[in-house]
Design a protein around this motif. Structure first.
Motif, PDB file in Angstrom:
ATOM      1  N   ALA A 138       0.719  -1.300  -0.004  1.00 33.71           N
ATOM      2  CA  ALA A 138      -0.109   0.055   0.240  1.00 33.71           C
ATOM      3  C   ALA A 138       0.934   1.377   0.103  1.00 33.71           C
ATOM      4  N   ASN A 139       1.891   1.208   0.730  1.00 36.31           N
ATOM      5  CA  ASN A 139       2.863   2.436   0.854  1.00 36.31           C
ATOM      6  C   ASN A 139       3.523   2.745  -0.511  1.00 36.31           C
ATOM      7  N   ASN A 140       4.062   1.625  -1.095  1.00 35.64           N
ATOM      8  CA  ASN A 140       4.497   1.649  -2.375  1.00 35.64           C
ATOM      9  C   ASN A 140       3.644   2.122  -3.605  1.00 35.64           C
ATOM     10  N   THR A 141       2.440   1.585  -3.359  1.00 39.54           N
ATOM     11  CA  THR A 141       1.370   1.943  -4.405  1.00 39.54           C
ATOM     12  C   THR A 141       1.401   3.304  -4.410  1.00 39.54           C
ATOM     13  N   LEU A 142       1.061   4.092  -3.215  1.00 39.87           N
ATOM     14  CA  LEU A 142       0.911   5.558  -2.903  1.00 39.87           C
ATOM     15  C   LEU A 142       2.232   6.078  -3.804  1.00 39.87           C
ATOM     16  N   ALA A 143       3.369   5.613  -3.227  1.00 44.29           N
ATOM     17  CA  ALA A 143       4.638   6.405  -3.965  1.00 44.29           C
ATOM     18  C   ALA A 143       4.549   6.263  -5.390  1.00 44.29           C
ATOM     19  N   ALA A 144       4.136   5.120  -5.986  1.00 39.19           N
ATOM     20  CA  ALA A 144       4.004   5.011  -7.249  1.00 39.19           C
ATOM     21  C   ALA A 144       3.065   6.102  -7.991  1.00 39.19           C
ATOM     22  N   LEU A 145       1.901   6.056  -7.276  1.00 38.84           N
ATOM     23  CA  LEU A 145       0.754   7.145  -7.954  1.00 38.84           C
ATOM     24  C   LEU A 145       1.229   8.732  -7.674  1.00 38.84           C
ATOM     25  N   ILE A 146       2.143   8.657  -6.731  1.00 35.11           N
ATOM     26  CA  ILE A 146       2.720  10.354  -6.680  1.00 35.11           C
ATOM     27  C   ILE A 146       3.427  10.558  -7.782  1.00 35.11           C
ATOM     28  N   ASP A 147       4.413   9.501  -8.142  1.00 37.75           N
ATOM     29  CA  ASP A 147       5.466   9.928  -9.274  1.00 37.75           C
ATOM     30  C   ASP A 147       4.650   9.741 -10.576  1.00 37.75           C
ATOM     31  N   ASN A 148       3.669   8.982 -10.816  1.00 37.62           N
ATOM     32  CA  ASN A 148       2.951   8.896 -12.121  1.00 37.62           C
ATOM     33  C   ASN A 148       2.152   9.994 -12.226  1.00 37.62           C
ATOM     34  N   HIS A 149       1.709  10.683 -11.121  1.00 36.69           N
ATOM     35  CA  HIS A 149       0.995  12.024 -11.356  1.00 36.69           C
ATOM     36  C   HIS A 149       1.962  12.999 -11.897  1.00 36.69           C
ATOM     37  N   ILE A 150       3.157  13.234 -11.282  1.00 34.35           N
ATOM     38  CA  ILE A 150       3.941  14.166 -11.844  1.00 34.35           C
ATOM     39  C   ILE A 150       4.306  13.652 -13.189  1.00 34.35           C
ATOM     40  N   HIS A 151       4.482  12.512 -13.677  1.00 33.09           N
ATOM     41  CA  HIS A 151       5.080  12.064 -14.951  1.00 33.09           C
ATOM     42  C   HIS A 151       3.884  12.373 -15.759  1.00 33.09           C
ATOM     43  N   GLN A 152       2.669  12.225 -15.383  1.00 32.68           N
ATOM     44  CA  GLN A 152       1.494  12.600 -16.470  1.00 32.68           C
ATOM     45  C   GLN A 152       1.138  13.914 -16.393  1.00 32.68           C
ATOM     46  N   GLY A 153       1.844  15.078 -16.000  1.00 28.15           N
ATOM     47  CA  GLY A 153       1.563  16.446 -16.307  1.00 28.15           C
ATOM     48  C   GLY A 153       1.395  17.128 -14.912  1.00 28.15           C
ATOM     49  N   ASN A 154       1.546  16.436 -13.695  1.00 28.93           N
ATOM     50  CA  ASN A 154       1.648  17.259 -12.494  1.00 28.93           C
ATOM     51  C   ASN A 154       0.352  18.405 -12.406  1.00 28.93           C
ATOM     52  N   ALA A 155      -0.750  17.772 -12.572  1.00 26.48           N
ATOM     53  CA  ALA A 155      -1.947  18.816 -12.490  1.00 26.48           C
ATOM     54  C   ALA A 155      -2.066  19.402 -11.101  1.00 26.48           C
ATOM     55  N   LEU A 156      -1.401  18.906  -9.997  1.00 30.46           N
ATOM     56  CA  LEU A 156      -1.427  19.285  -8.632  1.00 30.46           C
ATOM     57  C   LEU A 156      -0.252  20.313  -8.325  1.00 30.46           C
ATOM     58  N   ASN A 157       0.530  20.457  -9.512  1.00 29.04           N
ATOM     59  CA  ASN A 157       1.638  21.407  -9.330  1.00 29.04           C
ATOM     60  C   ASN A 157       2.711  20.870  -8.174  1.00 29.04           C
ATOM     61  N   ILE A 158       2.922  19.657  -7.795  1.00 29.91           N
ATOM     62  CA  ILE A 158       3.960  19.048  -6.840  1.00 29.91           C
ATOM     63  C   ILE A 158       5.272  19.527  -7.189  1.00 29.91           C
ATOM     64  N   ASP A 159       5.988  20.126  -6.310  1.00 22.84           N
ATOM     65  CA  ASP A 159       7.402  20.158  -6.347  1.00 22.84           C
ATOM     66  C   ASP A 159       8.059  18.842  -5.995  1.00 22.84           C
ATOM     67  N   GLN A 160       8.678  18.194  -7.036  1.00 25.60           N
ATOM     68  CA  GLN A 160       9.384  16.961  -6.639  1.00 25.60           C
ATOM     69  C   GLN A 160      10.628  17.134  -5.766  1.00 25.60           C
ATOM     70  N   ARG A 161      10.869  18.320  -5.696  1.00 23.43           N
ATOM     71  CA  ARG A 161      12.014  18.488  -4.625  1.00 23.43           C
ATOM     72  C   ARG A 161      11.627  18.469  -3.200  1.00 23.43           C
ATOM     73  N   ARG A 162      10.248  18.534  -2.944  1.00 27.53           N
ATOM     74  CA  ARG A 162       9.583  18.714  -1.968  1.00 27.53           C
ATOM     75  C   ARG A 162       8.731  17.572  -1.337  1.00 27.53           C
ATOM     76  N   ILE A 163       8.727  16.287  -2.053  1.00 27.62           N
ATOM     77  CA  ILE A 163       7.953  15.371  -1.675  1.00 27.62           C
ATOM     78  C   ILE A 163       8.584  14.471  -0.486  1.00 27.62           C
ATOM     79  N   SER A 164       7.666  14.352   0.396  1.00 27.31           N
ATOM     80  CA  SER A 164       7.960  13.942   1.939  1.00 27.31           C
ATOM     81  C   SER A 164       7.603  12.544   1.783  1.00 27.31           C
ATOM     82  N   TRP A 165       6.754  11.923   1.025  1.00 28.08           N
ATOM     83  CA  TRP A 165       6.391  10.544   1.238  1.00 28.08           C
ATOM     84  C   TRP A 165       7.502   9.561   0.610  1.00 28.08           C
TER      85      TRP A 165
END
Length: 557
Positions: A138-165
């Motif tokens: 479950a933990n690593n699924t969430l990590a994969a979903l975060i990175d996929n979100h960024i890869h697919q356009g980053n609609a949430l404007n997540i700063d990949q330098r400040r990902i805490s998960w």
């Protein structure tokens, strides 16, 4: 015989079907989901709507700071449960699940020892019912979903330098503490720094242990902070809209696991957060189930009372809705002499002076538990080299604090070796309880830390490093500055220096950074050099382990 040999001899001859164990506490076959003949999960519907009887008692087992000499907290917890049942007091035990990190690393097995064990010992220590794997997935699924979100356009404007998960693995692997992912070009994702925590130090583990049902689990997961946007706004799992998917992966892991002791005491083993990093207590669901199903519940908390017990009383108790009715502190003559300056090689030699000096460690733990308004009993976990003079002196020192210390021989004798302790604990349950939390909820984060550092640890000052100071400003801006605090500290000392044995005072506690575990509902304060991904020792326990052609396991403990 070794612990595993004792367990295996019992497993082959005397284990009772899990349906028989369940029936002892009123559970029918439809209330459980069997994992073979000797393990089961309890369905939440079997107890969630039952009221908690007012006369049911909760006994918390904790200990002095751990030493290489050994304390045996789980062994005493299990032996005490067996002893109470032998005395006619209907009892269930609620423990944490072992992590493969300690099992394969330094500690070995984590199911008690000698004739005070839970079984099937090998299954529990290795993969059990798969809870750890579900949490890791479950933990690593969430990590994969975060990175996929960024890869697919980053609609949430997540700063990949400040990902805490971070990703997780339930084994000590220092090489994964700090990593770089996404290398290999655009097709492989966005390159960024990452890292791994051990699964039992993850926020999802803490959430599993604090959730009260599926709805609460999903709500907590939605609050998890995964990082920040480019303009420094927090981003949560709820923003990603994947809390349902992550909760779904934990639907079975949420159910408490039922096993038995060598003497057939029903035992719930569920959840396993580290106490030096996370809150160190088994799940609220398991403790609640035991409290509803048996008149007496015995539960333990991780490491020494400065960590596990403090977190049980200040983090778990408010969520559980019931405080302990009594506390048992486990100590050994050996460990106290070690705290008094005796080398490991010399612990078998009688040394009253060193015992008296090392008693300062136990004394502070006793006084800390009494500060909460709880009756305390000391269990002296016996070793063969303990002398009558040492035991008598330790009992006399405890008596000066108004506490009974009972010599306990459950490793060698099982319930018979714990009857005196059981009688003392039952007597302590008649004492009045005036439970007082250490701090009020509305106090600020820094005030809570100061109270714990000064009143529990014995520190004079608390110093915040630059990163921690910056985080405190962020927490105040986001309204997180009055959350409960979960101290991440070395287990070996009251201070943040693992070599400062006994009961040090006047030291400075160093807070280097924080981790906001918003889903769990607390802020983790990392002190000193404590790590969220441990490493393996030079001679890991795995070197002693093997499996024979017929499937027999050796060397587990």
């Amino acid at each position: 015989m070794s612990d595993i040999e004792i367990a295996q001899a019992n497993e082959q001859k005397e284990m009772q079907p899990i349906t028989t164990i369940a029936a002892k506490v009123g559970l029918q076959e439809q209330d459980i989901e069997r994992y073979g003949d000797y393990k089961a999960k309890i369905k939440l519907t079997a107890f969630e709507n039952q009221p908690l009887p007012a006369d049911h008692k909760l006994i918390l087992v904790t200990s002095i700071n751990p030493t290489p000499a050994g304390e045996g907290k789980s062994t005493v917890t299990i032996g005490l449960g067996d002893a109470l049942n032998k005395l006619g007091a209907q009892t269930m035990i609620a423990l944490r699940e072992p992590s493969l990190g300690p099992v394969m690393g330094m500690k070995g097995g984590a199911t008690g020892g000698g004739y005070a064990q839970v079984v099937p010992m090998e299954d529990i220590n290795l993969h059990f019912t798969g809870d750890m794997h579900a949490l890791t997935c479950a933990n690593n699924t969430l990590a994969a979903l975060i990175d996929n979100h960024i890869h697919q356009g980053n609609a949430l404007n997540i700063d990949q330098r400040r990902i805490s998960w971070k990703r997780t693995l339930d084994i000590n692997d220092r090489a994964l503490r700090h990593t770089v992912i996404g290398l290999g070009g655009p097709f492989q994702g966005i390159p960024r720094e990452d890292g791994f925590n051990i699964t039992v130090a993850s926020e999802l583990m803490a959430i599993l242990c604090l959730a009260t049902n599926i709805h609460d689990l999903k709500a907590r997961i939605a609050k998890i902070l995964i990082g920040y946007t480019y303009d420094r706004q927090p981003v949560t799992v709820g923003d990603l809209k994947v809390q349902g998917a992550i909760a779904m992966l934990l639907k079975d892991a949420l159910k408490p696991n039922l096993v038995q002791t060598l003497e057939h005491t029903p035992t719930l083993i569920h959840g396993g957060p580290f106490a030096n990093i996370a809150h160190g207590c088994n799940s609220i669901l398991a403790t609640t189930a035991a409290l509803k199903l048996a008149k007496y519940t015995i539960t333990e908390c991780g490491f020494g009372a400065d960590l596990g017990a403090e977190k049980f009383l200040d983090i778990k108790t408010p969520k559980l809705g019931k405080h302990p009715d009594a506390v048992v502190i486990v100590a050994t003559v050996r460990a106290l002499k070690y705290n008094g300056g005796v080398a490991l090689a010399d612990l078998k030699t009688e040394n009253i002076a060193a015992l008296e000096q090392g008693f300062a460690n136990l004394k502070r733990h006793i006084e800390n538990m009494q500060r909460y308004g709880l009756p305390v009993t000391v269990a002296i976990n016996a070793f063969t080299a303990d002398t009558p003079a040492e035991i008598q002196r330790l009992q006399a020192l405890c008596a000066e604090l108004g506490v009974q210390a009972v010599n306990t021989e459950v490793w060698e004798k099982g319930s018979e070796g714990g009857k005196a302790l059981g009688e003392a604990v039952l007597a302590s349950l008649t004492a009045p309880v005036d439970f007082k939390p250490l701090y009020e909820p509305e106090t600020t984060l820094t005030e809570k830390i100061a109270i714990i550092a000064q009143q529990i640890y014995g520190a004079k000052d608390v110093v915040y490093e630059t990163k921690a100071k910056k985080q405190l400003k962020t927490f105040a801006t986001n309204g997180w500055d009055k959350m409960p605090v979960c101290m991440a500290k070395t287990q070996y000392s009251f201070s943040d220096d693992p070599k400062a044995l006994g009961a040090p005072t006047g030291f400075t506690l160093h807070i280097r950074e924080f981790t906001p575990d918003l889903g769990a509902g607390f802020i983790v304060a990392l002190t000193g050099n404590v790590l969220t991904m441990p490493g393996l020792p030079k001679q890991p326990a795995a070197l002693r382990m093997d499996i024979a052609d017929d499937g027999t396991i050796t060397g587990l403990f």
